[in-house]
Motif scaffolding. Sequence first.
Motif, PDB file in Angstrom:
ATOM      1  N   PHE A 220       0.866  -1.178   0.000  1.00 51.22           N
ATOM      2  CA  PHE A 220       0.000   0.000   0.000  1.00 51.22           C
ATOM      3  C   PHE A 220       0.907   1.234   0.000  1.00 51.22           C
ATOM      4  O   PHE A 220       2.134   1.101  -0.057  1.00 51.22           O
ATOM      5  CB  PHE A 220      -0.945   0.002   1.220  1.00 51.22           C
ATOM      6  N   GLN A 222       1.826   5.136   1.724  1.00 53.35           N
ATOM      7  CA  GLN A 222       1.615   6.095   2.822  1.00 53.35           C
ATOM      8  C   GLN A 222       2.214   7.433   2.432  1.00 53.35           C
ATOM      9  O   GLN A 222       3.114   7.495   1.584  1.00 53.35           O
ATOM     10  CB  GLN A 222       2.308   5.629   4.114  1.00 53.35           C
ATOM     11  N   GLU A 305     -11.148   7.563  10.548  1.00 51.62           N
ATOM     12  CA  GLU A 305      -9.732   7.582  10.943  1.00 51.62           C
ATOM     13  C   GLU A 305      -8.860   7.409   9.703  1.00 51.62           C
ATOM     14  O   GLU A 305      -9.160   6.570   8.851  1.00 51.62           O
ATOM     15  CB  GLU A 305      -9.489   6.426  11.923  1.00 51.62           C
ATOM     16  N   ALA A 309      -0.311  10.565  14.041  1.00 57.24           N
ATOM     17  CA  ALA A 309       0.457  11.823  14.060  1.00 57.24           C
ATOM     18  C   ALA A 309       0.988  12.055  15.468  1.00 57.24           C
ATOM     19  O   ALA A 309       0.642  11.325  16.411  1.00 57.24           O
ATOM     20  CB  ALA A 309      -0.434  12.987  13.631  1.00 57.24           C
TER      21      ALA A 309
END
Length: 365
Positions: A220, A222, A305, A309
């Motif tokens: 995936f 990010q 969500e 952080a």
Amino acid sequence: MPSDLSALTLSATAQTTVAAVLSAMAQPFSGPTETKRGEFFGKKGSFTAVAALMSEVVPAERKAFGQWLNQVKTEIETKLADLDQQTAGQKTESAWIDWTIPGILPAVGHLHPVSHAIESVTRIFEKVGFTRVRYPEVDWDWYAFESLNMPKNHPARDEWETFFVETPASSKKGKVVLTPHTSNGQVREMERLKSKPPIRMINIARCYRRQQDATHTQMFHQFEGLVVDKGITIQHLKGTLDYFAESFYGPGTKSRIRPFHFQFTEPSFEVDFSCHVCGGTGQVADSESDTGKRKCRFCKSGWHEVGGAGMVHPNVLKAGGIDSEVYTGFAFGWGVERTYTLKPGLQIDDIRLFYSGEPAFLRQF
Ligand code: FA5
């Protein structure tokens, strides 16, 4: 070739008629077969004319003339059959093409939705002074874990369900991993800038984890934000989250931070964005219920969500050679696919579809 007629007693006119059919047979057979057939066998055809000579031929020579006629006819038919075969392909095509029908446009391709998302995330952050970088997807344990305040054998590592690469380890930087998150870019960016803030990084890259279900894929993407400077506070983090929420999802979208735990940030948060379907209320109008409202099916709570952080942990600044007494920073890391699926108007209930190569799914973008 038809046999020789010189032994027969033919008039000069008859001989000219015979010569005409032989000359016509010697020409290349081309054009439509039916036209050619007419030239030989039509009312005024050269074969028809020569066949009509039979009545003029003396009875004793009729048998020989009849045999000659048969040979000539067979040869003409053979040549016509060849011509028919040659033009068969063209004939079929021209019979089926209607040039007046509008053409079928070829399908126009477009960038993959994840590439689109990466482009727009990059543009949004570049506008406010972040620099887009990309760090290795196959990296040392040091960058993926140890420099992020996760010493060897620390239980927090378990959450990252990591793929390890079978290759010799480095005595200083440990084993080689497929990066389970883009946080490996934090200390790499500090090193790139020779430990001299200000730092405003946006690192977008592929990540890998041993996970697979409707909300998780083994590969995936990010995007990781990192800001380090003098006087950076949670307010700067919250302002950046709000700016991104409005820029990416549209005006009115809000961000929310909830306490959480990451080894590399202190304090740490989970980041939510308000739901565009119910406007963050968790409820939508419903004429059939008593209260006139029902729970929003998209979010169930008013919020989605997207990732984590926090304020950069002093040990991480130290690993990157930055004095944590002078500088502070914030960082965030979100899934590109997850962030994108929450966009208004998209219907994505399984993020594995992004990598299915399914045209019906990709056409909706
Ligand atoms: C992290 O990966 C932290 N590195 C984020 C971070 C960065 C925190 C900087 C603090 C400071 P987490 O494991 O929660 O956190 O992953 C963040 C997001 O990545 C998730 O919310 C999800 O959107 C996405 N994500 C994680 N695993 C997968 C997966 N297997 N498939 C798709 N998306 C995933």
